[in-house]
Scaffold this motif. Structure first.
Motif, PDB file in Angstrom:
ATOM      1  N   ASN C  23     -11.417 -31.879 -27.188  1.00 34.74           N
ATOM      2  CA  ASN C  23     -10.499 -32.527 -26.249  1.00 34.74           C
ATOM      3  C   ASN C  23     -10.775 -32.079 -24.829  1.00 34.74           C
ATOM      4  O   ASN C  23     -10.679 -32.849 -23.886  1.00 34.74           O
ATOM      5  N   VAL C  24     -11.110 -30.800 -24.680  1.00 40.77           N
ATOM      6  CA  VAL C  24     -11.396 -30.326 -23.323  1.00 40.77           C
ATOM      7  C   VAL C  24     -12.670 -30.990 -22.809  1.00 40.77           C
ATOM      8  O   VAL C  24     -12.748 -31.426 -21.674  1.00 40.77           O
ATOM      9  N   GLU C  25     -13.640 -31.121 -23.710  1.00 40.43           N
ATOM     10  CA  GLU C  25     -14.886 -31.746 -23.250  1.00 40.43           C
ATOM     11  C   GLU C  25     -14.670 -33.196 -22.896  1.00 40.43           C
ATOM     12  O   GLU C  25     -15.203 -33.699 -21.929  1.00 40.43           O
ATOM     13  N   LEU C  26     -13.870 -33.896 -23.752  1.00 39.18           N
ATOM     14  CA  LEU C  26     -13.701 -35.319 -23.513  1.00 39.18           C
ATOM     15  C   LEU C  26     -12.521 -35.608 -22.609  1.00 39.18           C
ATOM     16  O   LEU C  26     -12.292 -36.743 -22.257  1.00 39.18           O
ATOM     17  N   GLU C  27     -11.725 -34.600 -22.292  1.00 39.33           N
ATOM     18  CA  GLU C  27     -10.534 -34.763 -21.463  1.00 39.33           C
ATOM     19  C   GLU C  27      -9.618 -35.835 -22.022  1.00 39.33           C
ATOM     20  O   GLU C  27      -9.261 -36.797 -21.345  1.00 39.33           O
ATOM     21  N   THR C  28      -9.265 -35.696 -23.289  1.00 40.42           N
ATOM     22  CA  THR C  28      -8.368 -36.676 -23.891  1.00 40.42           C
ATOM     23  C   THR C  28      -6.926 -36.288 -23.625  1.00 40.42           C
ATOM     24  O   THR C  28      -6.598 -35.143 -23.380  1.00 40.42           O
ATOM     25  N   GLU C  29      -6.066 -37.287 -23.702  1.00 40.66           N
ATOM     26  CA  GLU C  29      -4.635 -37.028 -23.590  1.00 40.66           C
ATOM     27  C   GLU C  29      -4.003 -37.196 -24.953  1.00 40.66           C
ATOM     28  O   GLU C  29      -4.529 -37.891 -25.803  1.00 40.66           O
ATOM     29  N   GLY C  30      -2.833 -36.630 -25.129  1.00 39.27           N
ATOM     30  CA  GLY C  30      -2.128 -36.829 -26.384  1.00 39.27           C
ATOM     31  C   GLY C  30      -1.526 -38.223 -26.438  1.00 39.27           C
ATOM     32  O   GLY C  30      -1.442 -38.934 -25.445  1.00 39.27           O
ATOM     33  N   MET C  31      -1.098 -38.610 -27.635  1.00 39.92           N
ATOM     34  CA  MET C  31      -0.507 -39.934 -27.809  1.00 39.92           C
ATOM     35  C   MET C  31       0.780 -39.779 -28.581  1.00 39.92           C
ATOM     36  O   MET C  31       0.863 -38.962 -29.496  1.00 39.92           O
ATOM     37  N   THR C  32       1.765 -40.560 -28.225  1.00 40.13           N
ATOM     38  CA  THR C  32       3.017 -40.520 -28.975  1.00 40.13           C
ATOM     39  C   THR C  32       3.063 -41.724 -29.882  1.00 40.13           C
ATOM     40  O   THR C  32       2.913 -42.852 -29.444  1.00 40.13           O
ATOM     41  N   LEU C  33       3.288 -41.483 -31.152  1.00 40.10           N
ATOM     42  CA  LEU C  33       3.230 -42.539 -32.154  1.00 40.10           C
ATOM     43  C   LEU C  33       4.573 -42.612 -32.861  1.00 40.10           C
ATOM     44  O   LEU C  33       5.194 -41.608 -33.146  1.00 40.10           O
ATOM     45  N   ASN C  34       4.978 -43.837 -33.140  1.00 37.81           N
ATOM     46  CA  ASN C  34       6.228 -44.076 -33.851  1.00 37.81           C
ATOM     47  C   ASN C  34       5.912 -44.429 -35.283  1.00 37.81           C
ATOM     48  O   ASN C  34       5.286 -45.444 -35.517  1.00 37.81           O
ATOM     49  N   ILE C  35       6.334 -43.627 -36.217  1.00 35.01           N
ATOM     50  CA  ILE C  35       6.142 -44.020 -37.617  1.00 35.01           C
ATOM     51  C   ILE C  35       7.496 -44.521 -38.094  1.00 35.01           C
ATOM     52  O   ILE C  35       8.416 -43.758 -38.297  1.00 35.01           O
ATOM     53  N   GLY C  36       7.644 -45.823 -38.253  1.00 35.49           N
ATOM     54  CA  GLY C  36       8.944 -46.383 -38.621  1.00 35.49           C
ATOM     55  C   GLY C  36       9.632 -46.991 -37.421  1.00 35.49           C
ATOM     56  O   GLY C  36       9.009 -47.085 -36.373  1.00 35.49           O
ATOM     57  N   PRO C  37      10.899 -47.410 -37.507  1.00 34.86           N
ATOM     58  CA  PRO C  37      11.730 -47.428 -38.701  1.00 34.86           C
ATOM     59  C   PRO C  37      11.326 -48.431 -39.773  1.00 34.86           C
ATOM     60  O   PRO C  37      11.820 -48.356 -40.880  1.00 34.86           O
TER      61      PRO C  37
END
Lengths: 179, 226, 390
Positions: C23-37
Motif C-alpha cells: 500500500n505504501v508503494e502504491l499509495e492506495t487509500e482505504g475503502m468503506t464497503l457496505n455489506i447489507g442490509p
C-alpha cells in the motif's frame, strides 16, 4: 417499439407478449423476516416448487428482476432501502406484499418503529394475508398475478399509466376471482 | 467414517451439583467484603436466585469485584423505568374521560428510590450461579459509569439502554444509537413515551367487528364493542 | 488451541506487513464497503460497514436495527397470552423455543406447576424447534460459502419436521402452543410413531450434509483457523450456545441450570470443541443436531400420561415479583427477565436474546480478516435478525 405505446399493436400479439411475460417472472431474492422462510420454502423446497409456474427465483440483483416479494416486517429504518431497491428494478415490475406485516403492519401495528404496510412506500399489486401465509398461499398470489398480467393493457403501462392503473383494485388472496 | 476433527468432542465429566444456599450466601459475603458499605440491599431466594442493589458510585467497582470473584460470563445489562404508564394499555374509549390510574412509583425487589434503575445479570460458569445486580440512576443527572472496562460485551447493551431510556454511560467509547435511526426523537422505553397508534385508534377489545374480505356487509350489524 | 492462534496471528501479521508495504508503494487509500442490509449471504437485514485496506478489514461495525419492532415496549401493553403470541416471532426459525422461557417465568411467578406430561411434550417441541432451526443452518451454511445444493436438501428435510409441528399444533412455525399452566392440546393419535420415523430421516440428513459439506476441501480451507474466538473473550461478550461450546467452554443450560423441563432424567452429551474457529462452531452444531434427534427419541419413550393443563384461572393475573428464566435455545441462551406488578400484563420484560451478544463480538473478531472470511465468520456465528433486533 413505438407501436405499443400508441396502442397500435394487434390484440393477439399483445396477449402473446402478456402470456410470455407472465410465465417467465424473475423474482428478486429478498426476504426480510419470518415470511422469508415461507418464501424460501416456496422457492427452494421441492414440495412447493415455484419454478413450475415459471417463476425463477434466481436474480440476486434488482436490476434483473421483474417481481419482488416483500416478505416480512418493514421498519422505518429499512424503508429507504426498500424504496431504493424498488426504483432500481426496470419496468414492467410487480410487487407482491406477503404476510400481515407487509400488508398493514401486522401484529406490530402499534410499534414505534414499524411502517404500517409496505404500500405506504411502494405500489403493491397483490396482497397475500397470513402470519405467515402458507407457501401455497404465496403460490396462489403468484397465479392471480399471472392472471392479471395476462389481461393487462401493455399500451397503458408503457405510456406510464401503469401505476395509476394499479391503484384501482389490488388483489387480495382469498378475496374472490380476478378479472 | 473417519472423524473430521481432532476434538475431544463430548463431555462426560462429573457435573457439579447445582448451587445450594451456602453458595449464594458466600457470594453475598464476598461482595460485601469487597465493596462494603456500597452493598445496599440483598434479596436471596434460597435455591432460586439472588438479587443485589449497590450504590450508584460503586456500580463499576461492584462489576469488577464480581468479575474477579468468578462471574466472568456477561449475560445482559439494561434498565427499568418504575413509573407506571400514564397511557394504560390503550383499550379505553376515547370519548369517555380517561380512567384513574396509579401514579406513585413502586420499585421491585431490593428497593430503590429513583425512577430509573440499571440492572445487569452475570453468571459464574464454574459454580453454576447467577446474580442480578441493580443500581439507582439519579433523577437529576441520568448517568452511571460504563461497564466497558469490566466486560467487553457491555458496549452494545449500554448503547441500547442509552437510546431506549436516555441514561448515559460515562466512559463509553461510542454512545450512539443501536436500533433506531439517528434522527429518532425520544426514548421509547420510557413509560411516558406513547404508542401513538394505540392512542389514535384504541384496541377495541376482544371482539373483531369488521367483516372478512369477500363477505358481504351484514345489513343488521349490532354493536358488539366494549 | 494456542499454537493455532499463534500460527494465525503470525500469518496475519505477515500478510498485513506485506500488504502495508504494497500500500505504501502504491499509495492506495482505504475503502468503506457496505455489506447489507440486503445481501444474499446475510440472514436477513444486517448491515455491516467495513473499512478495508486492500482486501483486509481494518474496522467493522455492524449496524443492527433494520428489523427492530419494539418488542419490549409492545409487551407492556399486552396481556400475558397476547405476549405469548407475539414472542413466537423473535427467533423465527425455531419458534416454539421462544415461548418456553417466558411461560416458565410466568409459571414461576404464579407458583403454578405444569403437569409432567405437559413438561415432557414441551421438551419434545423444544428439541423439534432446535432440529428445524439447525437444519436450516446446515443448509444455509452451504449457500453462504458458495454451495447451493445443501439448502434444497435442508428445506426438504425441514418440511418433515414442520409437518409434525403442524399436525400437533396447527401452525408450521409460530405454533403458539404453550400456555401458562401447560399446553393448548394433547398430541394427536399416531404422532409419536411418525416422529420416530422423522428422527431417523433427520439423522440421514445430517449424514448427507456431513458427507457433502464438511469433508469438502473448499469448506475446510474456508473455515479452519478463521475467526478464532478464545474462551475468555467469548465469556466477556456473553456468547452462548454452540459459539461458546466451540471455544472450549463446557456450559449447557439444559444440564447446568435447574429448569422445569425434564432434562435431568435424560442422558445426553454436551459437545465442545477446543479450537474456537469457524469449523468448530459448524461442527458443534452438526453434533447438536444429531444429539437433538436422540433426545427426542428418549423423550418419546418416556412421556407420562396425564392431563396437559393445570388448573389456572381464566383471566391470568400474575402476582408481583421479578424472575429471570433462561433456556438453551437453538441459537444460544435466551432469557426473559419478567417484572410483574400484579396486572394482566407484564410491567417490564427484558428479552435477553442470544444473537445480540453473538453479533456484538463481530467488531472484535473481524479485525484483520479478508473479505471472503467475513462471510464465513458470519455464517458460523449464526444469528437470526429477529433475535438481534427484537
Amino acid at each position: 417499439m413505438g407501436l405499443i405505446d400508441k396502442g397500435l399493436m394487434p390484440k393477439p400479439l399483445t396477449s402473446l407478449f402478456n402470456m410470455g411475460r407472465s410465465y417467465s417472472l424473475w423474482v428478486y431474492q429478498w426476504g426480510l423476516a419470518c415470511c422469508a422462510i415461507e418464501m424460501g420454502a416456496a422457492f427452494g423446497s421441492p414440495r412447493y416448487d415455484v419454478m413450475r409456474l415459471g417463476v425463477i427465483p434466481l436474480p440476486a440483483s434488482p436490476r434483473q428482476a421483474d417481481l419482488v416479494v416483500i416478505s416480512g416486517t418493514v421498519t422505518d429504518k429499512m424503508a429507504p432501502a426498500i424504496l431504493r431497491l424498488y426504483e432500481q428494478m426496470p419496468e414492467p415490475k410487480y410487487v407482491i406484499s406477503m404476510g400481515s406485516c407487509a400488508n398493514c403492519g401486522g401484529p406490530y401495528w402499534d410499534s414505534y418503529s414499524v411502517t404500517k404496510g409496505v404500500d405506504q412506500i411502494i405500489p403493491v399489486d397483490v396482497y397475500v394475508p397470513g402470519c405467515p401465509p402458507r407457501p401455497e398461499a404465496l403460490l396462489e398470489g403468484v397465479v392471480l398475478l399471472q392472471q392479471r398480467i395476462k389481461n393487462e393493457d401493455m399500451g397503458a403501462r408503457w405510456r406510464g399509466e401503469g401505476h395509476k392503473a394499479m391503484v384501482r383494485e389490488p388483489i387480495v388472496v382469498g378475496g374472490g376471482p380476478v378479472e | 467414517m473417519a472423524p473430521l476433527s481432532n476434538a475431544t468432542g463430548t463431555t462426560d465429566a462429573e457435573v457439579p451439583a447445582l448451587p445450594g444456599d451456602g453458595l449464594r450466601e458466600a457470594v453475598v459475603a464476598d461482595l460485601r467484603s469487597n465493596i462494603g458499605e456500597a452493598l445496599l440491599d440483598v434479596r436471596l431466594d434460597p435455591g432460586v436466585d439472588l438479587w443485589a442493589r449497590v450504590a450508584t458510585e460503586s456500580w463499576r467497582d461492584a462489576g469488577l469485584a464480581l468479575r474477579d470473584a468468578g462471574f466472568r460470563y456477561f449475560c445482559f445489562l439494561s434498565a427499568i423505568d418504575w413509573m407506571p404508564s400514564p397511557f394504560g394499555r390503550g383499550e379505553d374509549d376515547p370519548s369517555a374521560p380517561p380512567p384513574e390510574r396509579r401514579t406513585e412509583i413502586v420499585q421491585g425487589y431490593t428497593g430503590g428510590s429513583t425512577r430509573f434503575q440499571v440492572f445487569a445479570r452475570l453468571t459464574d460458569i464454574d459454580r453454576h450461579v447467577g446474580i442480578t445486580i441493580k443500581a439507582d440512576v439519579p433523577d437529576d443527572d441520568q448517568a452511571v459509569d460504563s461497564w466497558t472496562p469490566v466486560y467487553a460485551g457491555a458496549d452494545w447493551h449500554e448503547r441500547e439502554t442509552h437510546e431506549m431510556f436516555g441514561i448515559s454511560f460515562r466512559g463509553h467509547p461510542d454512545l450512539r444509537n443501536m436500533y433506531l435511526p439517528t434522527d429518532f426523537e425520544g426514548h421509547p422505553l420510557r413509560k411516558d413515551f406513547p404508542l401513538l397508534a394505540r392512542i389514535v385508534k384504541p384496541w377495541p377489545g376482544i371482539v373483531d367487528v369488521e367483516p372478512l374480505p369477500g363477505e358481504p356487509e351484514e345489513a343488521d350489524t349490532e354493536e358488539k364493542g366494549e | 488451541m494456542t499454537d493455532l492462534i499463534d500460527r494465525q496471528k503470525l500469518s496475519y501479521i505477515a500478510a498485513q506487513a506485506a500488504d502495508a508495504r504494497l500500500n505504501v508503494e502504491l499509495e492506495t487509500e482505504g475503502m468503506t464497503l457496505n455489506i447489507g442490509p440486503q445481501h444474499p449471504a446475510t440472514h436477513g437485514t444486517l448491515r455491516i460497514i467495513v473499512r478495508l485496506d486492500g482486501e483486509q478489514v481494518v474496522w467493522a461495525d455492524p449496524s443492527a436495527g433494520y428489523m427492530h419492532r419494539g418488542y419490549e415496549k409492545l409487551v407492556e401493553v399486552r396481556t400475558y397470552p397476547q405476549v405469548n403470541t407475539l414472542i413466537n416471532r423473535i427467533d423465527w426459525l425455531g419458534s416454539f423455543a421462544n415461548e418456553v422461557p417466558f411461560i416458565l417465568a410466568a409459571e414461576q411467578l404464579m407458583g403454578i406447576e405444569a403437569p409432567a406430561r405437559a413438561q415432557w411434550i414441551r421438551a419434545v417441541f423444544f428439541e423439534l424447534s432446535r432440529i428445524a432451526n439447525v437444519g436450516l443452518f446446515l443448509g444455509d451454511l452451504g449457500v453462504q460459502l458458495g454451495a447451493i445444493t445443501p439448502v434444497f436438501m435442508a428445506f426438504r428435510d425441514r418440511e418433515y419436521v414442520l409437518n409434525l409441528i403442524e399436525g400437533a399444533t396447527g401452525g408450521r412455525f409460530h405454533p403458539n402452543f404453550d400456555r401458562i399452566g401447560g399446553l393448548k392440546d394433547d398430541l394427536p393419535k399416531g404422532w409419536i410413531d411418525e416422529t420416530r420415523q422423522v428422527m431417523k430421516k433427520q439423522r440421514q440428513f445430517a449424514d448427507e450434509i456431513e458427507d457433502l459439506l464438511f469433508g469438502n476441501k473448499i469448506f475446510q480451507d474456508r473455515t479452519r483457523g478463521i475467526g478464532v474466538i478464545p474462551a475468555a473473550v467469548a465469556q466477556s461478550y456473553g456468547l452462548s450456545g454452540a459459539n461458546l461450546r466451540a471455544s472450549g467452554v463446557d456450559w449447557d443450560l439444559r444440564r447446568d441450570q435447574k429448569v422445569a423441563l425434564p432434562y435431568d432424567q435424560l442422558d445426553f452429551k454436551v459437545w465442545t470443541h477446543p479450537d474456537g474457529d469457524c469449523f468448530a462452531r459448524c461442527w458443534v452444531r452438526l453434533q447438536e443436531f444429531r444429539e437433538a434427534t436422540r433426545i427426542v427419541e428418549q423423550l418419546l419413550d418416556g412421556i407420562p400420561s396425564g392431563p396437559v393443563m393445570a388448573k389456572v384461572p381464566r383471566i391470568i393475573k400474575v402476582p408481583e415479583g421479578e424472575v429471570y428464566v433462561s433456556t438453551e435455545n437453538p441459537l444460544g441462551e435466551m432469557g426473559y427477565y419478567v417484572v410483574s406488578q400484579g396486572d394482566l400484563g407484564p410491567f417490564r420484560v427484558r428479552i435477553r436474546t442470544a444473537s445480540f451478544n453473538n453479533i456484538s463480538v463481530v467488531p472484535w473478531v473481524l479485525r484483520g480478516v479478508y473479505v471472503p472470511d467475513v462471510i464465513s465468520i458470519l455464517a458460523s456465528l449464526y444469528f437470526i435478525l429477529g433475535d438481534i433486533d427484537k
